[in-house]
Design a protein around this motif. Sequence first.
Motif, PDB file in Angstrom:
ATOM      1  N   THR A  93       1.592   4.237  -3.074  1.00 36.81           N
ATOM      2  CA  THR A  93       1.512   5.690  -2.879  1.00 36.81           C
ATOM      3  C   THR A  93       2.814   6.361  -3.281  1.00 36.81           C
ATOM      4  N   GLN A 153       0.829  -1.216   0.000  1.00 36.22           N
ATOM      5  CA  GLN A 153       0.000   0.000   0.000  1.00 36.22           C
ATOM      6  C   GLN A 153       0.861   1.263   0.000  1.00 36.22           C
ATOM      7  N   TYR A 154       1.847   1.307   0.884  1.00 34.83           N
ATOM      8  CA  TYR A 154       2.701   2.495   0.947  1.00 34.83           C
ATOM      9  C   TYR A 154       3.563   2.623  -0.311  1.00 34.83           C
ATOM     10  N   LYS A 158       3.101   6.531  -7.121  1.00 36.06           N
ATOM     11  CA  LYS A 158       2.263   7.540  -7.770  1.00 36.06           C
ATOM     12  C   LYS A 158       2.929   8.907  -7.791  1.00 36.06           C
ATOM     13  N   LYS A 191       2.518  13.269  -0.529  1.00 37.97           N
ATOM     14  CA  LYS A 191       1.980  11.978  -0.093  1.00 37.97           C
ATOM     15  C   LYS A 191       3.031  10.875  -0.253  1.00 37.97           C
ATOM     16  N   ALA A 224       4.654   8.424   2.612  1.00 41.34           N
ATOM     17  CA  ALA A 224       4.655   6.965   2.460  1.00 41.34           C
ATOM     18  C   ALA A 224       6.073   6.419   2.581  1.00 41.34           C
TER      19      ALA A 224
END
Length: 472
Positions: A201, A197-198, A204, A220, A224
């Motif tokens: 992020t 998940q991290y 992205k 963000k 992360a």
Amino acid sequence: MMEFSLSILIWCVVVCVLLRLWRRYKEFVRWKVLQLPPGTMGWPYVGETFKLYSQNPNVFFADKQKRYGDIFKTHILGCPCVMIARPESAKFVLASQAHLFKPTFPASKERMLGPQALFFHQGDYHAQLRKLVKLSFLPEANRQIVPDIEARALLALHSWEDRTLNTFHEMKRFSFDVAFVSIFGRHDVLEKEEIKQYYNTLEKGYNSMPLNLPGTLFHKAMKARKQLSKILSKIICERKSSSCSHEGLLETMMRSSEQPLSDSKIADNIIGVIFAAHDTTASVLTWVIKYLTDNAPLLEAVTAEQEAILGEKGGEKRGKQGYLTWADTKQMPLTSRVIQETLRMASILSFTFREAVEDVEYKGYLIPKGWKVMPLFRNIHHSPEFFPDPQMFDPSRFEVPHKPNTFLPFGNGAHSCPGRELAKLEILILLHHLTTKYRWDVVGPDNGIQYGPFPVPMQGLPLKLSRKNCRQ
């Protein structure tokens, strides 16, 4: 005596000033004689970043080369750059004169991956890290991981049955799982989904503008990145206190005997390896399927090659983990050439970054100290001088050796990708089970390319996958 000392001091100052002026004069003369390469720098600060990442890289780089020649300047991701598009130039920067160009990324990317990752270093520290990474990807290590890759390939394919899938996204999940087992070993890591998940992020924000303001992708991503470091530090601490033996890159780095690595150095390099092993492999797999889908005779030939391996085993273990062996993957010459041609045609890594550590004269041009230098792999791979009819997908071109420094999908020199064989292995294993067990159709339009930043077929190549009607 005091007057004499003062005179000496004055003369020393005068000499220092004259030497400084002389150096400035020589620098001025050098800059006058050696001009910067031709090209445009784009808008202030952003340069030509948006132009690069919003269009077909073939068009961006080819237009530049056509207009300015094989060496030209530009400005992307906040950095003045010199781009080079010849095999001998790539060798000059990456191998023969590599000491003049340190490996680097834009500062924003270094902050995301971690400043202590091996990508950004030279010398003894880089040599130590590269040795540790290569130990984890030696043939023996790859041989041992075949059943693990196969198990993940079978699970992935089973989950894709009878539904429409975004091929690129699913290949990212598969390649992440393979990277994860190669890094952390076979033992369960409770934080796996949290790490994923991290990392997503972080990914992205990787090619966003480096504006560390609340709400931006970069901000963000950096948050992360901090969380990833904390999780990895926790795992390292647990591994150090555990009496169990583990496999994988993490364990190899923790056991480094030459010079122990700090937890932060290990974390930076683990995140860097995930980055290197994740999107690129997923992109190659997506393009392989795209090219096979577009070429029915080639797909039939690849399937026949894989069916032959199946036939030699009698087909009795067709759907079971442990079916394929390391030796089997060495009996796939056509499939291997398809992978090579995909690497050339798609050129997932369009370029790489280096930084001039001093003023460098090359082909009558000045490459100033501190400027980024980017060998353009895509331009070389798509040159008709080295690959006739370069826009045709033709694996047979790899039946004969290619000219030196013309095929560089994994870079060149001391910083070439040490995990190339593992990437090839996971592609071969997935293609074996895909072609022998399944058929597929593209859903919707099958043309077009999108960039984010790696080129992938439009909408990630949506597919509908179904099992073949045969005895399983």
